[in-house]
Scaffold this active site. Structure first.
Site, PDB file in Angstrom:
ATOM      1  N   HIS A   1       0.875  -1.112   0.069  1.00  0.00           N
ATOM      2  CA  HIS A   1      -0.018  -0.028   0.075  1.00  0.00           C
ATOM      3  C   HIS A   1       1.024   1.312   0.025  1.00  0.00           C
ATOM      4  CE1 HIS A   1       0.408  -0.378   4.420  1.00  0.00           C
ATOM      5  NE2 HIS A   1       0.080   0.876   4.603  1.00  0.00           N
TER       6      HIS A   1
ATOM      7  N   GLY B   1      -4.972   4.015  -0.019  1.00  0.00           N
ATOM      8  CA  GLY B   1      -5.069   5.370   0.145  1.00  0.00           C
ATOM      9  C   GLY B   1      -4.925   6.557  -0.969  1.00  0.00           C
TER      10      GLY B   1
ATOM     11  N   MET C   1     -10.522   0.519  -2.945  1.00  0.00           N
ATOM     12  CA  MET C   1     -11.287  -0.497  -2.397  1.00  0.00           C
ATOM     13  C   MET C   1     -12.581   0.522  -1.337  1.00  0.00           C
ATOM     14  SD  MET C   1     -10.648  -3.959  -0.350  1.00  0.00           S
ATOM     15  CE  MET C   1      -9.249  -3.356   0.530  1.00  0.00           C
ATOM     16  N   SER C   2     -11.784   0.991  -0.431  1.00  0.00           N
ATOM     17  CA  SER C   2     -12.609   1.263   0.622  1.00  0.00           C
ATOM     18  C   SER C   2     -13.575   2.657  -0.002  1.00  0.00           C
ATOM     19  CB  SER C   2     -11.917   2.081   1.712  1.00  0.00           C
ATOM     20  OG  SER C   2     -11.379   1.254   2.435  1.00  0.00           O
TER      21      SER C   2
END
Length: 182
Positions: free
Chosen positions: A122, A156, A176-177
């Site tokens: 990430h 992020g 994703m989020s």
């Protein structure tokens, strides 16, 4: 280019309605990442998601479950690097195999073994990896410089920092989020 990655545990509202909303928005692809499901449940979910994604002309990529992908006729699969290494022969029948990498060495090895694209991360701080330090833009830049295949950043990435991801050499990003929540 944007790849949307599912996680029903982060989903606000009905999961299949969310998948339709994502498909309607026109991403490059949707990765069905429901890693905790057994094959039967995953396959049922994948069937519905495949119908939705196909309706909007968006490729659905199966995550890790290559037997499910074969049964459903899905020609693209995405795997973590370790799974990719463990199953080289089983993947020969797929049109495209994507691999998640955590190091430059993994990126080089995945490309050499035939990966079509990489997801590296990430990159930035993210709620999905709260306990892990982000690898940062220097990591992303190193991965992009080390391979010829497309690299997509994950972790992020937002509209505010997307330009820095592109400047680091990424072909696009994964979300994703942000795609599972309003």
């Amino acid at each position: 280019m944007r790849i949307c990655v599912t996680n029903r545990h982060l989903c606000q509202g009905d999961f299949f309605s969310r998948v339709e909303r994502i498909a309607r928005s026109g991403p490059w692809a949707i990765i069905l990442r429901e890693k905790d499901l057994q094959d039967d449940a995953y396959e049922e979910m994948a069937k519905r998601c495949l119908e939705i994604a196909s309706h909007y002309g968006v490729p659905l990529i199966v995550h890790t479950k290559f037997q499910v992908a074969k049964r459903l006729g899905v020609c693209r699969i995405h795997m973590p690097y370790a799974s990719f290494q463990e199953n080289p022969d089983a993947l020969a029948s797929f049109e495209a195999v994507g691999v998640s990498v955590l190091t430059v060495e993994e990126a080089i090895a995945a490309e050499s073994a035939g990966a079509a694209y990489l997801i590296a991360g990430h990159v930035f701080a993210t709620d999905c990896k709260r306990d892990l330090e982000p690898r940062g833009l220097d990591f992303l830049k190193s991965v992009c410089a080390a391979v010829e295949i497309p690299v997509y950043a994950i972790g992020g990435v937002t509209e505010k920092n997307y330009s820095s991801v592109r400047l680091a050499g990424a072909s696009g990003f994964c979300i994703m989020s942000g795609c599972m929540r309003d």
